[in-house]
Design an enzyme around this catalytic site. Structure first.
Site, PDB file in Angstrom:
ATOM      1  N   HIS A  45       0.619  -1.157  -0.050  1.00  0.00           N
ATOM      2  CA  HIS A  45      -0.084   0.038   0.301  1.00  0.00           C
ATOM      3  C   HIS A  45       0.545   1.128   0.077  1.00  0.00           C
ATOM      4  O   HIS A  45       0.757   2.300  -0.688  1.00  0.00           O
ATOM      5  CB  HIS A  45      -0.622   0.004   0.969  1.00  0.00           C
ATOM      6  CG  HIS A  45      -1.536   1.315   1.548  1.00  0.00           C
ATOM      7  ND1 HIS A  45      -2.720   1.394   0.696  1.00  0.00           N
ATOM      8  CD2 HIS A  45      -1.665   2.448   2.209  1.00  0.00           C
ATOM      9  CE1 HIS A  45      -3.029   2.965   1.164  1.00  0.00           C
ATOM     10  NE2 HIS A  45      -2.901   2.909   1.967  1.00  0.00           N
ATOM     11  N   GLU A  46       1.798   1.505   0.674  1.00  0.00           N
ATOM     12  CA  GLU A  46       2.669   2.668   0.658  1.00  0.00           C
ATOM     13  C   GLU A  46       3.351   2.363   0.007  1.00  0.00           C
ATOM     14  O   GLU A  46       3.935   3.247  -0.976  1.00  0.00           O
ATOM     15  CB  GLU A  46       3.186   2.311   2.361  1.00  0.00           C
ATOM     16  CG  GLU A  46       3.087   2.077   3.562  1.00  0.00           C
ATOM     17  CD  GLU A  46       2.201   3.669   3.768  1.00  0.00           C
ATOM     18  OE1 GLU A  46       2.308   4.988   3.239  1.00  0.00           O
ATOM     19  OE2 GLU A  46       1.221   3.280   4.320  1.00  0.00           O
ATOM     20  N   HIS A  54       1.673   4.691  -2.645  1.00  0.00           N
ATOM     21  CA  HIS A  54       1.511   5.867  -2.522  1.00  0.00           C
ATOM     22  C   HIS A  54       2.520   6.184  -2.987  1.00  0.00           C
ATOM     23  O   HIS A  54       2.521   7.287  -4.288  1.00  0.00           O
ATOM     24  CB  HIS A  54       1.236   6.193  -1.596  1.00  0.00           C
ATOM     25  CG  HIS A  54       0.190   5.927  -1.046  1.00  0.00           C
ATOM     26  ND1 HIS A  54      -0.754   6.857  -1.092  1.00  0.00           N
ATOM     27  CD2 HIS A  54       0.117   5.862   0.823  1.00  0.00           C
ATOM     28  CE1 HIS A  54      -2.143   6.163  -0.159  1.00  0.00           C
ATOM     29  NE2 HIS A  54      -1.962   5.820   1.137  1.00  0.00           N
ATOM     30  N   GLU A  86      -6.111   6.754  -0.851  1.00  0.00           N
ATOM     31  CA  GLU A  86      -5.983   5.238  -0.683  1.00  0.00           C
ATOM     32  C   GLU A  86      -6.521   4.687  -1.369  1.00  0.00           C
ATOM     33  O   GLU A  86      -6.072   3.346  -1.357  1.00  0.00           O
ATOM     34  CB  GLU A  86      -6.665   5.549   1.153  1.00  0.00           C
ATOM     35  CG  GLU A  86      -6.353   6.499   1.594  1.00  0.00           C
ATOM     36  CD  GLU A  86      -5.237   5.907   2.548  1.00  0.00           C
ATOM     37  OE1 GLU A  86      -4.884   4.909   2.949  1.00  0.00           O
ATOM     38  OE2 GLU A  86      -4.542   7.089   1.878  1.00  0.00           O
ATOM     39  N   ASP A 103      -4.874   1.090  -2.921  1.00  0.00           N
ATOM     40  CA  ASP A 103      -5.397  -0.300  -2.331  1.00  0.00           C
ATOM     41  C   ASP A 103      -5.231  -0.757  -3.876  1.00  0.00           C
ATOM     42  O   ASP A 103      -4.640  -2.155  -4.246  1.00  0.00           O
ATOM     43  CB  ASP A 103      -6.889   0.119  -1.327  1.00  0.00           C
ATOM     44  CG  ASP A 103      -6.809   0.076   0.127  1.00  0.00           C
ATOM     45  OD1 ASP A 103      -6.150   0.407   0.326  1.00  0.00           O
ATOM     46  OD2 ASP A 103      -7.658   0.787   0.177  1.00  0.00           O
TER      47      ASP A 103
END
EC number: 3.4.-.-
Length: 489
Positions: free
Chosen positions: A137-138, A141, A202, A206
């Site tokens: 997930h990070e 980003h 977000e 995901d």
């Protein structure tokens, strides 16, 4: 008169602002082609600017946050993270992964491909796929350049205004007292726009992250499973987990993750032995009194798979070592080491036990034998150098550390050991030089320049050493000048 941002405002800002970058670019697959919620961000920041900002904030983080510099844990989390990065698209910079010793459940990423996990994640994740889901997930980003997109979204603000606040927000997550002191109210008026923007970020992270997770050989169900844990904690707790403040989790986000995971082929996968070792090591060596390695967890592991049973024994040896019950620790660990004489987790802990009992020669002999077959293993190099220092052989330590610091210039462990080895030999200029590098890695560039100037004055005029010290002084001065724009006023 400036005013500090409230914790609520900080929470809404964090996810948008804290972002990173990664490595070579590969073509996107259809799964990665999502609706564009911004621009490519090229108009706001170049990749080189992001790298420079990332370098600046990593140095600030080293100085102000409780980073865990344990070589074994650092190596594990970087190997896991880069396994995921290898299966990501739109990777533009190298990635670096860090662990902050923090009992609050959270993770964040920022400029230059830097991803930070709170140590609490090892306590809350039940398996390696769940931990990998947070990293994926990070990483997403970063690859989607969410921070740069946020900066473009707020075009009316100068980029350097965002830069100044970013540093304080980063420190707030990892070290609240230090970070809060530096926050101003400059961005308070943009709160609502940021909230809606972060929710889109977000969900995008995901969607891309779950693909990266699957490609990397992990269970895609781990992402919605871990999200459900967060949602359950929020439902039954008086205060939601910190991770939900910085990573909004509306019902639509959880249902979207479940839908995507259900469309993927199920891939249950056992946690690696390294994950289990890392889990018990963090809890045993770095856990707080409230969240330390418990007898309940060890008992559960001892009744599990072969890997879990091995981790339970390793964890028990750690607890004995931490309590300075060295003989008990040795009795538990020695049979494991006999079966796996090249296991770096066992070698590292047995070295600590030996040094704790002043059995320096025994530690050195064991490590010399191990390193002969794993010459490029950085954990063993640091262990042997440390054993040499403790065993009164600083010159031997320096020989290892000259090579180590050349290959790993951003590891403070190497420079700190080299400073000790140089001091033990009376090599004051080399001690000052090594200490200068440690200071530079913590962003203390003027102090580093001062030590190097002292080192230069101590050696022969016109010597190669003096030329090297002077050249490094010039480099750090240039770096300090480049960093001025990021300093908070």
């Amino acid at each position: 008169m400036t005013r500090l941002l409230s914790k609520t405002v900080i929470a809404t800002l964090l996810t948008t602002l804290l972002y990173s970058g990664v490595a070579p670019v590969s073509a996107e697959t259809p799964q990665d082609l999502l609706p564009d919620i911004g621009t490519t961000a090229g108009g706001t920041l170049s990749i080189n600017q992001e790298l420079a900002m990332g370098d600046f904030y990593v140095r600030q983080m080293r100085a102000s946050t409780p980073l865990i510099s344990d070589p074994l844990l650092t190596q594990y989390i970087n190997q896991l993270g880069n396994r995921l990065v290898a299966n990501a698209n739109s990777v533009r910079t190298p990635f670096h992964f860090f662990i902050v010793n923090n009992d609050q459940l959270n993770a964040f990423a920022f400029f230059g491909g830097n991803v930070v996990l709170h140590s609490a994640l090892f306590r809350y994740t039940e398996n390696e796929s769940e931990l990998a889901s947070v990293l994926a997930h990070e990483i997403s980003h970063v690859t989607q350049r969410h921070l740069a997109r946020a900066m473009e979204e707020q075009q009316r603000m100068a980029p350097l205004t965002w830069v100044g606040v970013l540093g304080s927000i980063l420190l707030t997550m990892a070290s609240p007292q230090a970070g809060m002191a530096g926050l101003s109210g400059t961005l308070a008026g943009t709160q609502q726009g940021i909230i809606s923007f972060t929710q889109g970020n977000e969900q995008e992270a995901d969607r891309i992250g779950i693909v990266v997770l699957q490609r990397s050989g992990f269970d895609p169900q781990a992402m919605p499973n871990f999200m459900q844990k967060l949602a359950d904690q929020s439902r039954y707790a008086s205060k939601p987990p910190e991770m939900l403040l910085t990573h909004p989790l509306p019902d639509s986000r959880l249902s979207d993750a479940r839908n995507r995971a259900s469309q993927m082929k199920p891939h249950p996968v056992a946690s690696s032995q390294d994950y289990l070792f890392a889990k018990v090591r963090i809890l045993g060596m770095y856990g707080s009194t409230e969240y330390s390695l418990s007898s309940d967890l060890l008992d559960t592991l001892s009744k599990g798979t072969t890997r879990e049973q091995l981790a339970a024994k390793y964890g028990q040896a750690i607890l004995f070592y931490q309590a300075k019950k060295y003989d008990s620790a040795r009795n538990v660990l020695q049979p494991l080491l006999t079966q796996q004489p090249n296991n770096i987790w066992f070698l590292d802990l047995m070295t600590d036990i030996d040094l704790g009992q002043n059995k320096n020669a025994q530690a050195i002999a064991r490590l010399e034998k191990a390193i002969a077959g794993q010459n490029n293993e950085p954990v063993l190099q640091l262990n042997l150098a440390n054993a040499y220092v403790q065993g009164g052989q600083p010159a031997a330590a320096s020989r290892i550390l000259y090579r180590y610091t050349f290959a790993h210039p951003n590891d403070p462990n190497g420079w700190d050991l080299l400073a000790q080895a140089s001091a033990a030999q009376g090599l004051r200029d080399e001690e000052l030089s090594a200490r200068a590098e440690s200071l530079a890695l913590s962003g203390k560039l003027p102090q580093a320049i001062g030590l190097l100037s002292d080192a230069s004055a101590r050696v022969k005029l016109g010597s190669l050493k003096q030329a090297r010290y002077d050249a490094r002084i010039d480099q750090l001065r240039q770096l300090n000048e480049r960093f001025r724009k990021y300093q908070k006023s």
